[in-house]
Enzyme design. Structure first.
Site, mmCIF file in Angstrom:
data_model
loop_
_atom_site.group_PDB
_atom_site.id
_atom_site.type_symbol
_atom_site.label_atom_id
_atom_site.label_comp_id
_atom_site.label_asym_id
_atom_site.label_seq_id
_atom_site.Cartn_x
_atom_site.Cartn_y
_atom_site.Cartn_z
ATOM 1 N N ASP A 1 -0.038 68.053 -22.062
ATOM 2 C CA ASP A 1 -1.380 68.286 -21.920
ATOM 3 C C ASP A 1 -1.744 69.471 -21.173
ATOM 4 O O ASP A 1 -1.554 69.777 -20.113
ATOM 5 C CB ASP A 1 -2.016 67.088 -21.404
ATOM 6 N N PHE B 1 -4.574 62.413 -15.704
ATOM 7 C CA PHE B 1 -5.986 62.141 -16.071
ATOM 8 C C PHE B 1 -6.085 60.891 -16.663
ATOM 9 O O PHE B 1 -5.331 60.591 -17.590
ATOM 10 C CB PHE B 1 -6.460 63.368 -16.913
ATOM 11 N N ARG C 1 -12.460 70.177 -5.022
ATOM 12 C CA ARG C 1 -11.969 70.965 -6.281
ATOM 13 C C ARG C 1 -12.574 72.170 -6.489
ATOM 14 O O ARG C 1 -13.708 71.993 -6.614
ATOM 15 C CB ARG C 1 -11.575 69.821 -7.457
ATOM 16 N N TYR D 1 -13.591 73.151 -23.595
ATOM 17 C CA TYR D 1 -14.729 73.370 -22.820
ATOM 18 C C TYR D 1 -14.530 73.647 -21.579
ATOM 19 O O TYR D 1 -15.331 73.826 -20.610
ATOM 20 C CB TYR D 1 -15.640 72.041 -22.885
ATOM 21 N N LYS D 2 -13.159 73.639 -21.039
ATOM 22 C CA LYS D 2 -12.860 74.083 -19.697
ATOM 23 C C LYS D 2 -12.839 75.730 -19.573
ATOM 24 O O LYS D 2 -13.880 76.347 -19.764
ATOM 25 C CB LYS D 2 -11.542 73.405 -19.128
#
Ligand SMILES: *Cc1c(COP(=O)(O)O)cnc(C)c1O
Length: 409
Positions: free
Chosen positions: A196, A124, A368, A221-222
């Site tokens: 991560d 990322f 995705r 928040y995922k």
């Protein structure tokens, strides 16, 4: 799979009841909980109560009376069982990006005599930027070597390796690293590993302590449904807590913040990785959503996640060969997402969203789909796959309105 069979999977799903804990718009199939988890009834109520009963009624006294001051450790302790960590080794704070900066700086200082940091080019972007900047600023002459494929990591694990920084589940492809094996390899040469967990926490089982991981960061928040911009978390191995030191020395990481002394004295343990005043509203929302996990059968969550992904792949591939699977076919090597490649990925996703199926697109050509096992049903997965295939087969994505790019994709 026959419709009867799919309906039966949902009827027999032991997790099915948890779906009612979420607020999901009608007529929408939400397969983007890996980017922003949906709101839970518990989080909504916690925000209302925090505003009315705490902030509203108790004002500044709520730092004590509502125990706001200990929320970072309390929320960290709720996250700990989801990532296989001791409750005192996880703290909730800041954003994933900021937490990466803190743990990377700490790790680089602990391996100051070594020059190489290794990570993946496909990581990322914020992870890439942070690794570069932290290595350059640590002042030990360290630099980052990017590998293009996970297979290339092995060759760079040697006596000059300071830190291996990896995202456990690849955000684009869902490819999952073997955390325990890679950590052991890095430790064998004396290097440290930073993991991560942005696409792992709440999605796949993680065993930080068992893997002997050194540092980890992750996102609120995922899959943890803490809400947009929710505070993130970080983990420091108990073995490193007394020697690891982070650069953002703020008063909340001080041993006695309310002594207001001019000299900085770090708190004990992972507490020293705090920086400033915690965002209470975001933490309350995250804390409330995390309550859903209390007593959750993590093995059942993983089994359902794998089954949802397999069903999606099978349904798409049974009738469409234009979409190329970008994720591992073997569910054991995959996170809780499935990605397909197509040159018109952006337009296809826009068309799909217009038809009520929300996934996302990652540049340049990845479609995705995240499968959050707490609220995604088997019927949703099949319906999403069928709509996706119809859009591709009938080229419904060709309409010009699907080609206009918004700021957030
Ligand atoms: C989502 C994600 C982030 C997000 O970082 P923020 O600081 O919350 O913007 C970082 N790293 C990875 C691998 C991610 O998937």
């Amino acid at each position: 799979m026959e419709r009867d069979q799919v309906l039966r999977l949902d009827r027999e799903d032991a997790l099915a009841g948890l779906r009612d804990a979420f607020i999901l718009p009608a007529d929408t199939i939400y397969l983007d909980g890996n980017s922003l988890g949906p709101v839970t009834h518990a989080a909504r109520q916690a925000l209302i109560d925090t505003v009315d009963d705490e902030w509203g009624a108790q004002l500044i006294g709520a730092w004590n009376s509502a125990d706001w001051v200990h929320l970072p450790s309390r929320v960290g302790a709720l996250i700990a069982p989801l990532i296989g960590a001791g409750v005192d080794d996880v703290i909730c704070c800041d954003s994933t990006s900021i937490n990466l900066a803190k743990v990377m700086a700490a790790a680089l200082d602990l391996r100051a005599t070594r020059s190489r940091v290794v990570s993946e080019r496909g990581n990322f972007p914020t992870d890439l930027y942070m690794a570069e900047r932290c290595a350059a600023r640590a002042g030990h002459g360290q630099h980052v070597t990017w590998v293009d494929s996970a297979a290339d990591i092995e060759a760079l694990i040697d006596d000059d390796l300071a830190v291996l920084m990896l995202t456990h589940v690849d955000y684009r492809t869902g490819d999952m690293h073997d955390m325990k094996a890679l950590t052991a390899r890095a430790h064998a040469v004396g290097a440290l590993v930073v993991w991560d967990l942005a696409h792992s926490a709440g999605a796949v089982p993680v065993h930080l302590a068992d893997a002997d991981a050194d540092f980890a960061v992750g996102c609120g928040y995922k899959y943890l449904n803490g809400g947009p911009g929710a505070p993130a978390f970080l983990y420091v191995s108990p073995a490193l807590q007394s020697e690891a030191s982070q650069p953002l020395a703020g008063w909340f990481g001080h041993a006695a913040p309310f002594d207001f002394t001019p000299d900085y004295r770090p708190a004990d343990g992972v507490q020293s990785f705090l920086t400033g005043t915690p965002p209470i509203l975001g933490m309350r929302a995250l804390e409330a959503s995390l309550s859903l996990w209390r007593g959750a059968d993590l093995a059942a969550v993983r089994a359902k996640s794998m089954a949802l992904g397999d069903l999606f792949i099978d349904t798409v591939e049974a009738v469409c060969d234009e979409l190329v699977l970008a994720s591992p076919r073997d569910a054991r090597r995959r996170g809780s997402q499935v990605s397909f490649r197509h040159p018109a990925a952006y337009a296809i996703m826009q068309a799909l969203i217009a038809e009520g199926v929300i996934g996302d697109m990652r540049s340049p050509d990845i479609l995705r789909f995240g499968f959050a096992p707490l609220y995604t049903r088997y019927v949703d997965v099949v319906a999403a796959a069928e709509r996706l295939v119809a859009i591709v087969d009938e080229r419904r994505f060709d309409a010009p309105r699907y080609r206009q790019k918004a700021a957030v994709t």
